[in-house]
Design an enzyme around this catalytic site. Structure first.
Site, PDB file in Angstrom:
ATOM      1  N   ARG A   1      22.248   2.350  -4.398  1.00  0.00           N
ATOM      2  CA  ARG A   1      22.464   1.085  -3.716  1.00  0.00           C
ATOM      3  C   ARG A   1      23.313   0.153  -4.580  1.00  0.00           C
ATOM      4  O   ARG A   1      23.432   0.340  -5.792  1.00  0.00           O
ATOM      5  CB  ARG A   1      21.114   0.419  -3.427  1.00  0.00           C
TER       6      ARG A   1
ATOM      7  N   ASP B   1       0.813  -1.216   0.000  1.00  0.00           N
ATOM      8  CA  ASP B   1       0.000   0.000   0.000  1.00  0.00           C
ATOM      9  C   ASP B   1       0.847   1.267   0.000  1.00  0.00           C
ATOM     10  O   ASP B   1       0.298   2.375  -0.058  1.00  0.00           O
ATOM     11  CB  ASP B   1      -0.966   0.012   1.192  1.00  0.00           C
ATOM     12  N   GLY B   2       2.163   1.128   0.042  1.00  0.00           N
ATOM     13  CA  GLY B   2       3.033   2.292  -0.006  1.00  0.00           C
ATOM     14  C   GLY B   2       3.047   3.117   1.261  1.00  0.00           C
ATOM     15  O   GLY B   2       3.566   4.233   1.276  1.00  0.00           O
TER      16      GLY B   2
ATOM     17  N   ARG C   1      13.888  11.050   5.478  1.00  0.00           N
ATOM     18  CA  ARG C   1      15.259  10.830   5.953  1.00  0.00           C
ATOM     19  C   ARG C   1      16.224  11.692   5.159  1.00  0.00           C
ATOM     20  O   ARG C   1      15.996  11.983   3.972  1.00  0.00           O
ATOM     21  CB  ARG C   1      15.643   9.355   5.863  1.00  0.00           C
TER      22      ARG C   1
ATOM     23  N   ASP D   1      20.020  -4.555  -1.897  1.00  0.00           N
ATOM     24  CA  ASP D   1      19.294  -3.311  -2.173  1.00  0.00           C
ATOM     25  C   ASP D   1      19.221  -2.414  -0.942  1.00  0.00           C
ATOM     26  O   ASP D   1      18.740  -1.287  -1.029  1.00  0.00           O
ATOM     27  CB  ASP D   1      17.882  -3.610  -2.691  1.00  0.00           C
TER      28      ASP D   1
END
Length: 452
Positions: A187, A126-127, A180, A253
């Site tokens: 990555r 759902d993000g 953040r 990742d």
């Protein structure tokens, strides 16, 4: 102008990298935006501490673009090994990068999100982010920063008013969007994707982006890139160990090529020096256990080397990769001596001291936070019996690197074991009381100042 004109230095290097590396997306629209945490200490380093709360929420809850930087949020494309199984169907699934700024050290910093809505890589998710997950990330980043671990920092947490269903915690639960501040979001998996697609031109372009924008070096030499990643991730692995920290999901990742730790899910701090201690309930084989983290990070870096084989010869890549072990072995004594408040002597002496310390911790099961506090503050008081005499002798050979007279060292150690994390969440969940969390963050920062 709401931003600090003296400290605000916008950039858009990611946009210039090109659309082969990201997808433009839109942030979700949330029922409400209640500011719960703002990190003005971090914000000041990128010229954002002057925003008032309304402006803060406008940018970090509704994602109005910041001036002079990215015009729209970008979801990054990447692949990765997840518990050693390769997955080409991932990417930014509940986050994006929406601004780039230079900090007060001149570094290129990304403002990235967690819980900001669905993207082309959300799959069946759902993000969204739970408020509890955001609180846990505040605590992880504050504690790691205090313990000298290179880490992203939690800049903002805004509660979003949605009720989320999750299988691994009581539901429905409260939701949040987190921002953040990170030294890049590229990555190892970003390079793996290009190798998978056999995109040599894209690989060179991304190598050049990283070297120029994240390392401040000219050119696009993949071997030099690998050397940098080896050096920085070896330090990260060593400092995880000195901090007693278990990330929980060290998939490729989740490894930033700058060697900066980020993305905190099922993390834990180990109560004792137990190499088999795990953080994730689903890590049944202990792949990412406390003592296996250096191996796990080294394995991920090896996947970067394999990916770079698309644009470089094997021998120099192997030579660069072989530097991981020696770099880790050099970084571990430095990290542990730092936490003990001691100065290094020489490589052989430092390694011998750390062996003695580790043996004592393993054989006695001493609490890690208590031991490091006592060793820094009081040279192991009488409560540590004769089995600790070898540790006392080893530490006596190292000069102190800072004073012990700070008020912090006359109190109690600051830990962050899982029981305390849950205890800090309970008053928020039950009565919306954020004061215990605020006191804990302040105490962690006091510890960080004393250690530094």
């Amino acid at each position: 102008m709401p931003v600090d004109p003296q400290a605000y230095h916008p950039a858009d290097a990611l946009a210039a990298l090109g659309p082969d590396f990201w997808d433009p997306v839109e942030a979700a629209r949330f029922p409400e935006t209640r500011l719960r945490f703002r990190n003005d200490r971090a914000a000041a380093q990128v010229g954002l501490a002057t925003l008032d709360d309304d402006e803060w929420v406008t940018h970090f809850g509704r994602f109005q673009p910041l001036p002079g930087t990215l015009r729209q949020p970008l979801a990054l494309r990447y692949h990765g090994h997840q518990f050693r199984a390769y997955n080409p169907d991932i990417g930014d699934g509940r986050g994006f990068t929406f601004a780039q700024l230079r900090d007060d050290r001149g570094r290129l910093m990304d403002l990235g999100t967690k819980g900001s809505g669905q993207t082309p890589y959300s799959r069946f998710g759902d993000g969204r982010l739970t408020l509890k997950g955001a609180v846990r990330e505040i605590l992880a980043t504050e504690m790691l920063e205090a313990l000298d671990v290179p880490t992203s920092r939690t800049l903002s947490v805004i509660e979003t008013g949605e009720a989320l269903d999750r299988g691994d915690e009581p539901s429905p639960t409260r939701s949040a969007v987190l921002v953040r501040l990170s030294h890049g979001h590229i990555r190892i998996g970003s390079f793996q994707r290009l190798a998978y697609l056999r995109d040599a031109e894209g690989m060179q372009r991304l190598a050049g982006y990283v070297l120029a924008n994240l390392y401040g070096e000219a050119g696009d030499d993949p071997v030099r890139l690998l050397e940098q990643v080896v050096a920085r991730t070896a330090v990260l692995a060593a400092r995880y160990m000195a901090a007693g920290f278990v990330h929980g999901v060290l998939n490729s990742d989740n490894i930033n090529v700058t060697g900066e730790s980020f993305d905190y899910g099922p993390w834990r701090f180990a109560p004792v020096w137990d190499p088999n201690f795990t953080a994730a309930y689903f890590d049944h084989a202990g792949l990412y256990a406390f003592g296996r983290q250096p191996e796990a990070i080294g394995w991920d870096v090896a996947q970067l080397a394999a990916s770079l084989r698309l644009v470089a010869e094997s021998d120099p890549l192997i030579a660069a990769l072989d530097g991981f072990g020696p770099a880790f072995q050099a970084a571990l004594p430095a990290a542990i001596l730092w936490r003990l408040g001691r100065r290094p002597v020489d490589a052989a002496t430092d390694r011998a001291t750390v062996r003695v310390v580790e043996q004592a911790l393993r054989s006695t099961g001493a609490p890690l936070d208590r031991f490091f506090f006592d060793a820094f503050a009081a040279d192991l008081p009488a409560g540590y019996g004769p089995e600790w005499d070898a540790v006392r002798a080893a530490l006596a050979g190292h000069l102190l690197r800072s004073t012990r007279e700070a008020a912090f060292w006359h109190g109690e150690p600051q830990g962050l074991l899982i029981d305390e994390v849950e205890a800090l969440w309970t008053p928020i969940a039950e009565r919306d009381d954020w004061a215990p969390l605020e006191r804990k963050v302040a105490a962690i920062r006091t510890m960080g100042a004393a250690l530094a």
